[in-house]
Write an enzyme that holds these catalytic residues in place. Structure first.
Site, short mmCIF file in Angstrom:
data_model
loop_
_atom_site.label_atom_id
_atom_site.label_comp_id
_atom_site.label_asym_id
_atom_site.label_seq_id
_atom_site.Cartn_x
_atom_site.Cartn_y
_atom_site.Cartn_z
N ASP A 69 78.12 0.25 75.74
CA ASP A 69 77.28 -0.91 75.48
C ASP A 69 75.97 -0.84 76.26
O ASP A 69 75.99 -0.68 77.48
CB ASP A 69 78.10 -2.15 75.92
CG ASP A 69 77.57 -3.44 75.37
OD1 ASP A 69 76.37 -3.51 75.06
OD2 ASP A 69 78.36 -4.39 75.26
N HIS B 55 73.41 -3.27 76.10
CA HIS B 55 72.72 -4.56 76.25
C HIS B 55 72.47 -4.87 77.72
O HIS B 55 73.40 -5.19 78.46
CB HIS B 55 73.54 -5.67 75.59
CG HIS B 55 73.59 -5.53 74.10
ND1 HIS B 55 74.61 -4.87 73.46
CD2 HIS B 55 72.71 -5.92 73.13
CE1 HIS B 55 74.37 -4.88 72.15
NE2 HIS B 55 73.23 -5.50 71.92
C1 B12 Z 1 68.44 -7.23 72.28
C2 B12 Z 1 69.70 -6.87 71.50
C3 B12 Z 1 69.95 -5.52 71.30
C4 B12 Z 1 69.10 -4.44 71.88
C5 B12 Z 1 69.52 -4.25 73.35
C6 B12 Z 1 68.38 -3.79 74.21
C7 B12 Z 1 68.81 -3.69 75.62
N1 B12 Z 1 68.75 -2.50 76.16
O1 B12 Z 1 69.19 -4.64 76.22
C8 B12 Z 1 69.48 -3.23 70.98
C9 B12 Z 1 68.53 -3.18 69.82
C10 B12 Z 1 69.53 -1.87 71.67
C11 B12 Z 1 70.83 -3.67 70.45
C12 B12 Z 1 71.73 -2.80 69.92
C13 B12 Z 1 72.91 -3.18 69.34
N2 B12 Z 1 73.33 -4.45 69.16
CO1 B12 Z 1 72.47 -5.96 69.87
N3 B12 Z 1 71.64 -7.51 70.32
C14 B12 Z 1 70.55 -7.88 70.99
C15 B12 Z 1 70.35 -9.39 71.01
C16 B12 Z 1 69.30 -9.72 69.95
C17 B12 Z 1 69.93 -10.01 72.32
C18 B12 Z 1 70.82 -9.63 73.51
C19 B12 Z 1 70.23 -10.21 74.75
O2 B12 Z 1 69.50 -9.56 75.47
N4 B12 Z 1 70.50 -11.50 75.03
C20 B12 Z 1 69.97 -12.23 76.13
C21 B12 Z 1 70.96 -12.26 77.31
C22 B12 Z 1 70.35 -13.03 78.46
O3 B12 Z 1 72.15 -12.85 76.93
P1 B12 Z 1 73.54 -12.14 76.87
O4 B12 Z 1 73.35 -10.70 76.66
O5 B12 Z 1 74.40 -12.85 75.92
O6 B12 Z 1 74.15 -12.34 78.33
C23 B12 Z 1 74.38 -13.61 78.91
C24 B12 Z 1 75.71 -14.24 78.55
O7 B12 Z 1 76.41 -13.61 77.48
C25 B12 Z 1 76.50 -14.24 79.79
N5 B12 Z 1 77.43 -13.16 80.10
C26 B12 Z 1 77.43 -11.88 79.74
N6 B12 Z 1 78.43 -11.20 80.32
C27 B12 Z 1 79.10 -12.08 81.06
C28 B12 Z 1 80.21 -11.92 81.89
C29 B12 Z 1 80.70 -13.03 82.57
C30 B12 Z 1 81.89 -12.88 83.44
C31 B12 Z 1 80.07 -14.30 82.42
C32 B12 Z 1 80.58 -15.48 83.12
C33 B12 Z 1 78.97 -14.44 81.60
C34 B12 Z 1 78.47 -13.33 80.93
O8 B12 Z 1 75.55 -14.20 80.81
C35 B12 Z 1 74.43 -13.44 80.40
C36 B12 Z 1 73.23 -13.94 81.11
O9 B12 Z 1 72.96 -15.27 80.83
C37 B12 Z 1 71.77 -9.91 70.59
C38 B12 Z 1 71.78 -11.19 69.79
C39 B12 Z 1 71.60 -12.39 70.67
N7 B12 Z 1 70.68 -13.22 70.32
O10 B12 Z 1 72.32 -12.54 71.67
C40 B12 Z 1 72.29 -8.76 69.77
C41 B12 Z 1 73.80 -8.48 69.72
C42 B12 Z 1 74.38 -8.62 71.11
N8 B12 Z 1 73.85 -7.07 69.31
C43 B12 Z 1 74.81 -6.89 68.48
C44 B12 Z 1 75.11 -5.60 67.92
C45 B12 Z 1 76.21 -5.55 66.88
C46 B12 Z 1 74.40 -4.46 68.31
C47 B12 Z 1 74.63 -3.03 67.79
C48 B12 Z 1 76.07 -2.60 67.65
C49 B12 Z 1 73.86 -2.95 66.47
C50 B12 Z 1 74.02 -1.65 65.74
N9 B12 Z 1 74.84 -1.65 64.72
O11 B12 Z 1 73.41 -0.66 66.12
C51 B12 Z 1 73.89 -2.20 68.82
C52 B12 Z 1 74.83 -1.75 69.93
C53 B12 Z 1 74.19 -0.75 70.83
C54 B12 Z 1 75.05 -0.45 72.00
N10 B12 Z 1 75.57 0.76 72.12
O12 B12 Z 1 75.28 -1.30 72.82
C55 B12 Z 1 75.59 -8.14 68.16
C56 B12 Z 1 76.98 -8.17 68.79
C57 B12 Z 1 77.95 -8.75 67.81
C58 B12 Z 1 79.28 -9.05 68.32
N11 B12 Z 1 79.65 -8.76 69.56
O13 B12 Z 1 80.00 -9.60 67.57
C59 B12 Z 1 74.63 -9.23 68.59
C60 B12 Z 1 75.31 -10.51 69.10
C61 B12 Z 1 73.73 -9.55 67.38
C62 B12 Z 1 74.51 -10.20 66.27
N12 B12 Z 1 74.55 -11.49 66.19
O14 B12 Z 1 75.08 -9.48 65.47
N13 B12 Z 1 70.99 -4.96 70.56
#
Ligand code: B12
Lengths: 465, 157
Positions: free
Chosen positions: B34, B36
């Site tokens: 992963d 992200h």
């Molecule tokens: C940017 C992004 C990408 C970028 C990542 C760039 C990078 N290096 O960071 C790129 C384009 C590379 C990417 C790729 C992929 N992505 Co993407 N990506 C996103 C996106 C748009 C934003 C993620 C992000 O940065 N969020 C902002 C941060 C702050 O939030 P967060 O990550 O959720 O983390 C917070 C919380 O979740 C929480 N949290 C996280 N972990 C933990 C742990 C604990 C204990 C706690 C309490 C809280 C907590 O705290 C964090 C901070 O506030 C999301 C959609 C979205 N809007 O969320 C999809 C998303 C995460 N991606 C998704 C997917 C499917 C992929 C790919 C598989 C797509 C593909 N087929 O190629 C690939 C996977 C690549 C890989 N090997 O990982 C899906 C995941 C779907 C799922 N899990 O069901 C999402 C949700 C989009 C969607 N709706 O389909 N992605």
């Protein structure tokens, strides 16, 4: 003429190289048997007199020496996790020029403490835990080592929160103990130079005397250092260059000896292909590994065991040698480690070369990193462990078994990548050079005073094959 | 501990911690393949700010790396993120590896987008609790929730 005498006290021979600094040339070379049992100065004087006879005077500007006599600097090291602090401890000891007999991980067992007693190291390097991290292993291992009834020094380079207590335990056990900075103060961050310096200081302060070298130390103009450390410094100079004299850039070197095979890489080991990432610690630019079970005489039996673990039939076939000759040569070498495949033993030359080639293959595999494919939702990636040396431009071969072989190129070929190496990150297309004058250690010594001359001599004397 | 997807660190240089006995050490990372990275940076920042000693392994962290970092650092908890939907496969066996390494009572929290799409969270939570995690968080959970839980779970009894 300003003549420097550069001496390498080896286990068998004391080798003296005379260099004229102004013209940057080797002007004489002589060797005599190392006379460690009586007085090392005897062998040294014999070689020195021969040098004087060759150049017609005894006006020497400086005399410098390295030593691997009396077993060299024998060490064991320990850490907590094998791929983390234990690995860091081994890298530190090897880069200081030690023969690292074994590296231990986790809590030392009773069997291991008995093994350490039998190994009788000169120094043990004790590590484990990042700063503020695990203390238990360092304290446990200090207790175990304190109870080993042998007189060796201990360097503590582990979790600083436990270092003082560990030192106290060791001192109460009668061990001469030194504390220095952690080999891994933060997770994944290597910090091996303080431990390297501590090893060097202990070598100078204690080991030289313990090895019976204090007599010659008195007549030298600088501290005697372990021979592999001199070679290490020569390789570093050769790679980086000095004083406006350009180095050769990224390179590797192998020193094939009777007891060990040493491998050196002076190269940035970061991934060279896209979509690759490092798994585990990032290894240093200047790295040495030493294989105690890969050597051409004292360790020939151990080397043969390693070959047997692989495909033994392929070994005989590839080099066109018979099992019979191999067994005989093993016996001959065991009986007389000074033997050379010449004269009446000339017929074993192919066997000796085959062993040399395998020694390099095994050492290369252990020194270089490797990568593994991982399949991710984002496509294929490469997880790299260790150094990527594919772009190293030169490989230098040193040691009689390579230099004097009828076909050194065939032996050296095993240091470069071949399809059978699989995912090993060995140099792809290196230029192969031979240290035909056997001057690496001497130039390492000279590099401390006249790096430019040392560099020029190496560049001029190495022969491409 | 991969460099992939690296973004500039939010203004934290070195964790200001002083190796006191009562400092809580956390190993943090995004598990599996992963990449992200954004959520991980925010977690690192928030947890560090809250006074924890955070060993952040970044993205693409293997189970082995989590366990080894926890051993060397004598960590109190492992905080796992999984964002790309393969959390179940990636996390399976982590507790057993910890047990094997003698980390018997280390806390394990997991959060992120643990499974593909929107699935019933109670079911997801059950699966991860059975795997040996102590706390399981739904998508988008505020890190402050976990900080509160860490203080509870690690309070001297
Ligand atoms: C940017 C992004 C990408 C970028 C990542 C760039 C990078 N290096 O960071 C790129 C384009 C590379 C990417 C790729 C992929 N992505 Co993407 N990506 C996103 C996106 C748009 C934003 C993620 C992000 O940065 N969020 C902002 C941060 C702050 O939030 P967060 O990550 O959720 O983390 C917070 C919380 O979740 C929480 N949290 C996280 N972990 C933990 C742990 C604990 C204990 C706690 C309490 C809280 C907590 O705290 C964090 C901070 O506030 C999301 C959609 C979205 N809007 O969320 C999809 C998303 C995460 N991606 C998704 C997917 C499917 C992929 C790919 C598989 C797509 C593909 N087929 O190629 C690939 C996977 C690549 C890989 N090997 O990982 C899906 C995941 C779907 C799922 N899990 O069901 C999402 C949700 C989009 C969607 N709706 O389909 N992605």
């Amino acid at each position: 003429m300003k003549i420097y005498l550069l001496t390498d006290f080896g286990s068998t021979y004391t080798k003296v190289t005379a260099v004229d600094i102004d013209s940057a040339k080797i002007v004489a070379f002589a060797k005599a048997f190392t006379t460690i049992e009586t007085d090392v100065r005897l062998g040294f004087d014999a070689a020195k007199n021969e040098i004087a006879a060759q150049i017609g005077h005894t006006d020497f500007a400086k005399s410098l020496a390295a030593s691997s006599a009396a077993g060299g600097l024998k060490m064991v090291s320990s850490g907590l996790v094998p791929d983390l602090t234990a690995k860091a401890s081994r890298l530190a000891a090897a880069s200081a020029g030690a023969k690292v007999v074994k590296t231990y991980a986790y809590e030392l067992t009773e069997a291991e403490s008995a093994e350490i007693l039998a190994t009788a190291p000169d120094i043990m390097l004790l590590t484990g835990g990042i700063d503020g991290g695990n203390k238990k292993v360092l304290l446990h291992n200090a207790r175990v080592i304190a109870a080993v009834p042998a007189n060796f020094s201990v360097i503590i380079a582990g979790n600083r929160s436990a270092a003082a207590q560990a030192a106290q335990i060791l001192q109460e056990g009668g061990k001469n103990t030194v504390v220095c900075e952690n080999v891994m103060p933060q997770f994944g961050k290597l910090n091996i130079l303080p431990a390297k310096a501590a090893i060097r200081d202990l070598f100078i302060a204690n080991i030289i005397t313990a090895k019976g070298l204090d007599g010659v130390q008195e007549i030298m103009d600088a501290e005697i250092i372990p021979t592999p450390l001199a070679v290490f410094e020569a390789c570093e100079l050769l790679s980086r260059g000095s004083d406006g004299e350009e180095g050769l850039g990224e390179l590797m070197a192998y020193d094939l000896g009777g007891a060990t095979t040493d491998a050196y890489s002076m190269a940035d080991g970061s991934p060279k292909i896209p979509n690759a990432f490092i798994n585990g610690i990032t290894e240093p630019f200047a790295k040495r590994t030493v294989e105690g079970d890969v050597g051409m005489r004292y360790s020939l039996g151990a080397l043969y065991d390693l070959i047997l673990e692989g495909n033994a039939d392929a070994f005989y076939q590839e080099y066109g040698i018979s099992r019979d000759d191999v067994s005989k040569w093993l016996e001959i070498c065991a009986a007389d480690p000074g033997i050379l495949p010449m004269g009446e033993y000339e017929k074993y030359s192919d066997v000796d070369s085959a062993f040399a080639a395998e020694a390099l293959r095994i050492s290369a595999a252990r020194h270089a990193g490797f990568n593994e494919k991982v399949y991710t939702p984002a496509g294929e990636m490469h997880s790299q462990s260790g150094k990527d040396l594919t772009q190293a431009r030169y490989v230098i071969g040193s040691g009689g078994a390579v230099i004097n072989a009828p076909n050194p190129r065939a032996i050296m070929a095993n240091t470069a990548y071949a399809p059978r190496d699989g995912n090993a990150l060995k140099p792809l297309r290196p230029t192969m050079l031979l240290d035909v004058q056997n001057c690496l250690a001497a130039m390492g010594l000279l590099s401390r005073f006249h790096p430019r001359a040392a560099l020029q001599i190496m560049k001029n004397s190495f022969k491409e094959v | 501990m991969a460099e992939i997807g690296k973004i500039e660190d939010v203004a934290i240089v070195a964790p200001a911690y002083d190796e006191e006995e009562d400092v809580i050490t956390l190993v943090l990372g995004v598990i599996g393949a992963d990449v992200h990275a954004v959520g991980n940076k925010i977690l690192n920042y928030t947890l560090t700010k809250a006074g924890f000693n955070v060993i952040n392994l970044g993205v693409m962290v293997s189970q082995k790396e989590f366990v080894e970092a926890a051993i060397e650092s004598d960590a109190n908890a492992i905080i796992v993120s999984s964002m790309y939907g393969h959390g179940e496969i990636d996390c399976k066996g982590l507790r057993e590896k910890c047990d094997e390494a003698g980390l018997y009572d280390i806390l394990m929290y997991v959060g992120g987008n643990l499974v593909v799409g929107k699935q019933d969270f109670a079911q997801v939570e059950k699966v991860f609790l059975e795997m040996g995690f102590n706390r399981v968080y739904p998508p988008g959970t505020d890190p402050l929730v976990a900080i509160e839980h860490l203080r509870q779970d690690l309070a001297p009894s």
